[in-house]
Design an enzyme around this catalytic site. Structure first.
Site, PDB file in Angstrom:
ATOM      1  N   GLY A 125       0.784  -1.237   0.000  1.00  0.00           N
ATOM      2  CA  GLY A 125       0.000   0.000   0.000  1.00  0.00           C
ATOM      3  C   GLY A 125       0.812   1.282   0.000  1.00  0.00           C
ATOM      4  N   GLU A 142       3.662   4.473   6.199  1.00  0.00           N
ATOM      5  CA  GLU A 142       2.420   3.734   5.930  1.00  0.00           C
ATOM      6  C   GLU A 142       1.540   4.498   4.951  1.00  0.00           C
ATOM      7  OE1 GLU A 142       0.883   1.187   5.867  1.00  0.00           O
ATOM      8  OE2 GLU A 142       0.851   0.006   7.697  1.00  0.00           O
ATOM      9  N   ASP A 191      -5.684   2.762   9.960  1.00  0.00           N
ATOM     10  CA  ASP A 191      -7.126   2.563  10.047  1.00  0.00           C
ATOM     11  C   ASP A 191      -7.454   2.163  11.496  1.00  0.00           C
ATOM     12  OD1 ASP A 191      -9.754   2.163   9.060  1.00  0.00           O
ATOM     13  OD2 ASP A 191      -9.348   0.086   8.555  1.00  0.00           O
ATOM     14  N   LYS A 244      -7.457   7.415   9.513  1.00  0.00           N
ATOM     15  CA  LYS A 244      -8.914   7.351   9.705  1.00  0.00           C
ATOM     16  C   LYS A 244      -9.179   7.279  11.209  1.00  0.00           C
ATOM     17  CE  LYS A 244     -10.205   4.234   6.055  1.00  0.00           C
ATOM     18  NZ  LYS A 244     -10.846   2.947   5.724  1.00  0.00           N
ATOM     19  N   VAL A 266     -11.049   3.771   0.949  1.00  0.00           N
ATOM     20  CA  VAL A 266     -10.444   4.536  -0.143  1.00  0.00           C
ATOM     21  C   VAL A 266      -9.525   3.673  -1.000  1.00  0.00           C
ATOM     22  CG1 VAL A 266     -10.622   6.797   0.968  1.00  0.00           C
ATOM     23  CG2 VAL A 266      -8.633   5.357   1.446  1.00  0.00           C
ATOM     24  N   ASP A 277      -5.383  -0.282  -2.528  1.00  0.00           N
ATOM     25  CA  ASP A 277      -6.131  -1.180  -3.397  1.00  0.00           C
ATOM     26  C   ASP A 277      -7.406  -1.697  -2.745  1.00  0.00           C
ATOM     27  OD1 ASP A 277      -4.801  -2.860  -1.452  1.00  0.00           O
ATOM     28  OD2 ASP A 277      -5.406  -4.556  -2.712  1.00  0.00           O
ATOM     29  N   ARG A 312      -4.603   0.534  -7.541  1.00  0.00           N
ATOM     30  CA  ARG A 312      -3.423   1.147  -6.922  1.00  0.00           C
ATOM     31  C   ARG A 312      -2.826   2.263  -7.768  1.00  0.00           C
ATOM     32  NH1 ARG A 312      -1.788  -2.004  -2.692  1.00  0.00           N
ATOM     33  NH2 ARG A 312      -1.992  -4.256  -2.917  1.00  0.00           N
TER      34      ARG A 312
HETATM   35  P1  IMP Z   1      -5.211  -1.234  10.169  1.00  0.00           P
HETATM   36  O1  IMP Z   1      -4.370  -2.361  10.688  1.00  0.00           O
HETATM   37  O2  IMP Z   1      -6.671  -1.494  10.381  1.00  0.00           O
HETATM   38  O3  IMP Z   1      -4.776   0.121  10.696  1.00  0.00           O
HETATM   39  O4  IMP Z   1      -5.073  -1.231   8.616  1.00  0.00           O
HETATM   40  C1  IMP Z   1      -3.863  -0.944   8.070  1.00  0.00           C
HETATM   41  C2  IMP Z   1      -3.758  -1.343   6.623  1.00  0.00           C
HETATM   42  O5  IMP Z   1      -5.005  -1.707   6.034  1.00  0.00           O
HETATM   43  C3  IMP Z   1      -3.271  -0.139   5.858  1.00  0.00           C
HETATM   44  O6  IMP Z   1      -1.884  -0.047   5.900  1.00  0.00           O
HETATM   45  C4  IMP Z   1      -3.812  -0.402   4.485  1.00  0.00           C
HETATM   46  O7  IMP Z   1      -2.888  -1.162   3.756  1.00  0.00           O
HETATM   47  C5  IMP Z   1      -5.101  -1.155   4.744  1.00  0.00           C
HETATM   48  N1  IMP Z   1      -6.272  -0.236   4.676  1.00  0.00           N
HETATM   49  C6  IMP Z   1      -6.966   0.293   5.715  1.00  0.00           C
HETATM   50  N2  IMP Z   1      -7.971   1.080   5.297  1.00  0.00           N
HETATM   51  C7  IMP Z   1      -7.902   1.068   3.947  1.00  0.00           C
HETATM   52  C8  IMP Z   1      -8.665   1.733   2.925  1.00  0.00           C
HETATM   53  O8  IMP Z   1      -9.618   2.491   3.143  1.00  0.00           O
HETATM   54  N3  IMP Z   1      -8.284   1.445   1.657  1.00  0.00           N
HETATM   55  C9  IMP Z   1      -7.241   0.624   1.339  1.00  0.00           C
HETATM   56  N4  IMP Z   1      -6.491   0.016   2.264  1.00  0.00           N
HETATM   57  C10 IMP Z   1      -6.819   0.223   3.568  1.00  0.00           C
HETATM   58 MG    MG Z   2      -0.421  -0.220   4.605  1.00  0.00          MG
END
Ligand code: IMP
Ligand code: MG
Length: 174
Positions: A44, A99, A103, A131, A153, A159, A165
């Site tokens: 990502g 990063e 999220d 987010k 997003v 993606d 991407r």
């Molecule tokens: P987390 O562990 O929930 O914070 O998610 C982290 C990873 O999930 C990010 O580094 C992204 O690669 C992916 N991710 C989270 N939200 C999105 C989004 O809205 N679109 C695409 N990838 C996301």
């Molecule tokens: Mg990521």
């Protein structure tokens, strides 16, 4: 691209913000005797990280890791798997994790713990997007590009199941 994917952050705004972030990082980290090691979190963050690193002075030291947290779809599994594509010389170094988006915060937390276990001197986190409404795990962000609402997003490296991407802007799937 799905026709309902509206632009959330245009490419020019991403570019402007990247320059601001690069200026901050140069001031904060590149005047020190011990330059940081940047850790790019693939897939990502690849586009963001490469574009950002290109704006930093000298030849910033960067390593690539891969983290898979998605079984597919839009929700992270909560148990990300870390794969070091390049060996990260973490011990005694100042690490800056790059990063694409924070999220729930689970992935970032896991990475911080991983590198803390390798005795990094310091660990900072820089993300293009955040987010905050989705945060489950508290993670310290040194800098972020944009705070966005609780929407999924795509684009600028991000993606949905491996697609979109290459879009130059960030779009939101409704
Ligand atoms: P987390 O562990 O929930 O914070 O998610 C982290 C990873 O999930 C990010 O580094 C992204 O690669 C992916 N991710 C989270 N939200 C999105 C989004 O809205 N679109 C695409 N990838 C996301
Ligand atoms: Mg990521």
């Amino acid at each position: 691209m799905p026709s309902e994917a509206a632009v959330l952050i245009p490419a020019l705004d991403l570019q402007r913000r990247r320059h601001e972030l690069a200026a901050r990082l140069s001031e904060e980290l590149h005047r020190e005797a011990e330059p940081p090691v940047y850790v790019m979190v693939l897939e990502g963050a690849r586009v963001f990280a490469e574009d950002l690193l290109a704006l930093l002075p000298g030849q910033p030291e960067a390593r690539r890791i891969r983290v898979s947290s998605y079984a597919g779809g839009r929700e992270s599994s909560g148990a990300p798997r870390i794969e070091e594509l390049d060996a990260v010389p973490a011990a005694g170094r100042n690490l800056v994790i790059l990063e694409d988006i924070v999220d729930t915060g689970r992935t970032a937390r896991c990475l911080i713990e991983h590198f803390a276990g390798m005795h990094a001197k310091s660990i900072s986190l820089v993300s293009m997007l955040s987010k905050p409404a989705r945060r489950v795990v508290d993670v310290p962000l040194l800098h972020w590009g944009f705070e966005i609402p609780d929407r999924f997003v795509i684009g600028y490296g991000m993606d949905l199941d491996g697609e979109y991407r290459e879009l130059p802007e960030v779009r939101v799937l409704t």
